[in-house]
Design a protein around this motif. Structure first.
Motif, PDB file in Angstrom:
ATOM      1  N   GLN A 113      63.409  28.540 -37.722  1.00  0.00           N
ATOM      2  CA  GLN A 113      64.330  28.641 -36.597  1.00  0.00           C
ATOM      3  C   GLN A 113      65.033  29.992 -36.697  1.00  0.00           C
ATOM      4  O   GLN A 113      64.998  30.601 -37.765  1.00  0.00           O
ATOM      5  CB  GLN A 113      65.349  27.497 -36.656  1.00  0.00           C
ATOM      6  CG  GLN A 113      64.772  26.163 -36.226  1.00  0.00           C
ATOM      7  CD  GLN A 113      65.753  25.015 -36.454  1.00  0.00           C
ATOM      8  OE1 GLN A 113      66.267  24.851 -37.555  1.00  0.00           O
ATOM      9  NE2 GLN A 113      66.007  24.233 -35.431  1.00  0.00           N
ATOM     10  N   PRO A 114      65.720  30.471 -35.685  1.00  0.00           N
ATOM     11  CA  PRO A 114      65.788  29.919 -34.337  1.00  0.00           C
ATOM     12  C   PRO A 114      64.654  30.440 -33.453  1.00  0.00           C
ATOM     13  O   PRO A 114      64.077  31.492 -33.713  1.00  0.00           O
ATOM     14  CB  PRO A 114      67.125  30.452 -33.826  1.00  0.00           C
ATOM     15  CG  PRO A 114      67.313  31.761 -34.531  1.00  0.00           C
ATOM     16  CD  PRO A 114      66.615  31.628 -35.866  1.00  0.00           C
ATOM     17  N   LEU A 146      66.860  18.784 -27.922  1.00  0.00           N
ATOM     18  CA  LEU A 146      68.220  19.328 -28.045  1.00  0.00           C
ATOM     19  C   LEU A 146      69.126  18.387 -28.854  1.00  0.00           C
ATOM     20  O   LEU A 146      70.317  18.649 -29.009  1.00  0.00           O
ATOM     21  CB  LEU A 146      68.818  19.533 -26.653  1.00  0.00           C
ATOM     22  CG  LEU A 146      68.186  20.664 -25.822  1.00  0.00           C
ATOM     23  CD1 LEU A 146      68.462  20.457 -24.348  1.00  0.00           C
ATOM     24  CD2 LEU A 146      68.709  22.012 -26.290  1.00  0.00           C
ATOM     25  N   VAL A 163      66.223  23.049 -31.160  1.00  0.00           N
ATOM     26  CA  VAL A 163      66.487  24.309 -30.472  1.00  0.00           C
ATOM     27  C   VAL A 163      67.921  24.284 -29.933  1.00  0.00           C
ATOM     28  O   VAL A 163      68.461  23.209 -29.644  1.00  0.00           O
ATOM     29  CB  VAL A 163      65.431  24.502 -29.348  1.00  0.00           C
ATOM     30  CG1 VAL A 163      65.498  23.417 -28.297  1.00  0.00           C
ATOM     31  CG2 VAL A 163      65.493  25.875 -28.715  1.00  0.00           C
ATOM     32  N   LYS A 164      68.524  25.479 -29.822  1.00  0.00           N
ATOM     33  CA  LYS A 164      69.898  25.553 -29.315  1.00  0.00           C
ATOM     34  C   LYS A 164      69.891  25.688 -27.797  1.00  0.00           C
ATOM     35  O   LYS A 164      69.085  26.454 -27.250  1.00  0.00           O
ATOM     36  CB  LYS A 164      70.614  26.758 -29.919  1.00  0.00           C
ATOM     37  CG  LYS A 164      70.957  26.568 -31.391  1.00  0.00           C
ATOM     38  CD  LYS A 164      71.874  27.674 -31.877  1.00  0.00           C
ATOM     39  CE  LYS A 164      71.096  28.930 -32.121  1.00  0.00           C
ATOM     40  NZ  LYS A 164      71.678  30.065 -32.658  1.00  0.00           N
ATOM     41  N   PRO A 165      70.809  24.988 -27.114  1.00  0.00           N
ATOM     42  CA  PRO A 165      70.792  25.018 -25.643  1.00  0.00           C
ATOM     43  C   PRO A 165      70.896  26.418 -25.069  1.00  0.00           C
ATOM     44  O   PRO A 165      70.309  26.712 -24.031  1.00  0.00           O
ATOM     45  CB  PRO A 165      72.014  24.169 -25.246  1.00  0.00           C
ATOM     46  CG  PRO A 165      72.813  23.962 -26.488  1.00  0.00           C
ATOM     47  CD  PRO A 165      71.887  24.126 -27.648  1.00  0.00           C
ATOM     48  N   GLU A 166      71.611  27.320 -25.760  1.00  0.00           N
ATOM     49  CA  GLU A 166      71.776  28.666 -25.192  1.00  0.00           C
ATOM     50  C   GLU A 166      70.461  29.457 -25.136  1.00  0.00           C
ATOM     51  O   GLU A 166      70.389  30.466 -24.460  1.00  0.00           O
ATOM     52  CB  GLU A 166      72.866  29.470 -25.922  1.00  0.00           C
ATOM     53  CG  GLU A 166      72.725  29.556 -27.423  1.00  0.00           C
ATOM     54  CD  GLU A 166      73.540  28.500 -28.158  1.00  0.00           C
ATOM     55  OE1 GLU A 166      73.608  27.346 -27.671  1.00  0.00           O
ATOM     56  OE2 GLU A 166      74.092  28.825 -29.222  1.00  0.00           O
ATOM     57  N   ASN A 167      69.434  28.985 -25.858  1.00  0.00           N
ATOM     58  CA  ASN A 167      68.128  29.659 -25.804  1.00  0.00           C
ATOM     59  C   ASN A 167      67.075  28.876 -25.020  1.00  0.00           C
ATOM     60  O   ASN A 167      65.876  29.142 -25.126  1.00  0.00           O
ATOM     61  CB  ASN A 167      67.595  29.913 -27.223  1.00  0.00           C
ATOM     62  CG  ASN A 167      68.441  30.882 -28.002  1.00  0.00           C
ATOM     63  OD1 ASN A 167      68.934  30.581 -29.081  1.00  0.00           O
ATOM     64  ND2 ASN A 167      68.670  32.059 -27.448  1.00  0.00           N
ATOM     65  N   SER A 187      74.922  19.972 -21.086  1.00  0.00           N
ATOM     66  CA  SER A 187      74.134  20.409 -22.250  1.00  0.00           C
ATOM     67  C   SER A 187      74.269  21.899 -22.557  1.00  0.00           C
ATOM     68  O   SER A 187      74.119  22.315 -23.700  1.00  0.00           O
ATOM     69  CB  SER A 187      72.652  20.106 -22.011  1.00  0.00           C
ATOM     70  OG  SER A 187      72.130  20.982 -21.015  1.00  0.00           O
ATOM     71  N   THR A 217      66.494  35.161 -31.221  1.00  0.00           N
ATOM     72  CA  THR A 217      65.469  34.240 -31.728  1.00  0.00           C
ATOM     73  C   THR A 217      64.254  35.012 -32.229  1.00  0.00           C
ATOM     74  O   THR A 217      64.107  36.201 -31.971  1.00  0.00           O
ATOM     75  CB  THR A 217      64.978  33.262 -30.627  1.00  0.00           C
ATOM     76  OG1 THR A 217      64.232  33.990 -29.637  1.00  0.00           O
ATOM     77  CG2 THR A 217      66.144  32.558 -29.954  1.00  0.00           C
TER      78      THR A 217
END
Ligand code: LYS
Length: 298
Positions: A113-114, A146, A163-167, A187, A217
């Motif tokens: 990650q990320p 998520l 995974v992060k929501p911002e990506n 979200s 990322t």
């Protein structure tokens, strides 16, 4: 140029319509391996991950249909994807319904990650067992990745969230359930609806999507649901919705992603040969993958 490893996932446990389990065959039949080789890649087909026999299927939980089968398929896929990425290759994963993407994302997360995700879809795939109108897990894979929803799904691969929501960027949405809409808003993921594509154009939308998904990322996973395209170009899908991408918009999106050099992996899902016309949708999937892997006119 990284080698490509094809993984088939002939599973239809995420929804109620048989036929999408034949998606990997239809896409292979349309010449995937040869066409990617023609672009200069070394391509290996690793075959299919094991899927429980459909004839023994039983619904245990009305809001999470075939949960046990979906989890077992996704765990198997997670192992494969992790191995392919750690070997330094690019996984091309053939669904199956969209529930398999939980396994794709789990494998990527395990390999490192990320990462970012571009999710091409007519739907949100952001339901949980509390919001689902159908109980079909193919309406839940983005939420599960998520970390939202039932722990049996969010825990696949042992990493939560994947995974992060911002990506995460959802592109092409035009059919969202009412409670799902709330969950999407809360979200923090980015959404480009069909209206955004209409107004801003695919070029601007994809440039922005690529920027968001690659920000901080190591690369981007593309989760490509063929129902993002208009049913005119991809009729062989289980949950078609009018008003999708044109043929040209689909290709432009793939070409822009190819040009970004950020692609880590891709899954292509929801191709249902039983609902298709002369494998039109299987062929569409292969054409889009060719553009994604660098096919150009000149
Ligand atoms: N939103 C609907 C549901 O959750 C349709 C999902 C379709 C996913 N490919 O059942």
């Amino acid at each position: 140029m990284k080698d490509i490893h094809i993984i088939g996932v002939p599973s239809d446990y995420g929804q109620n319509r048989r036929g999408v389990d034949m998606g990997p065959s239809a896409i292979r039949y349309a010449g995937l391996k040869e066409k990617l080789e023609r672009l200069g890649y070394e391509v290996s087909d690793l075959g299919d991950v094991p899927v429980p026999t459909p004839e023994t299927r039983q619904i245990e939980h009305q809001k999470l249909k075939y949960l046990r089968e979906v989890v077992s398929v996704c765990e198997a896929l997670c192992e494969k994807v992790d191995g392919v990425l750690k070997g330094g290759h690019t996984p091309v994963i053939l669904g199956g319904d969209h529930s398999i993407a939980i396994g794709s994302l789990a494998g990527i997360a395990r390999a490192g990650q990320p990462f970012g995700v571009i999710w091409f879809d007519a739907h949100g795939d952001m339901n949980t067992d509390e919001t689902t109108p159908s109980g079909n897990i193919h309406g839940m894979p983005l939420a599960a990745s998520l970390g939202l929803g039932h722990e049996a799904l969010t825990g696949i691969g042992g990493i939560r969230p994947k995974v992060k929501p911002e990506n995460v960027v959802l592109v092409g949405a035009r059919s969202i359930d009412p409670e799902e809409r709330e969950l999407i808003r809360r979200s923090g993921i980015h959404v480009f609806t069909m209206q955004d594509v209409d107004r801003r154009g695919m070029d601007a939308v994809m440039q922005e999507a690529i920027r968001i998904a690659s920000d901080g990322t190591r690369g981007i996973h593309l989760s490509l649901d063929l129902d993002a395209l208009d049913p005119m170009f991809a009729p062989g899908v289980g949950t078609p919705v009018n008003g999708g991408f044109t043929y040209r918009e689909g290709h432009l999106a793939m070409e822009l992603l190819a040009a970004s050099g950020k692609l880590l992996s891709v899954d292509v899902v929801e191709v249902n040969p039983i609902l298709d016309h002369r494998n039109q949708t299987g062929r569409m999937a292969v054409e889009l993958l060719e553009s994604l892997f660098g096919k150009r006119v000149m």
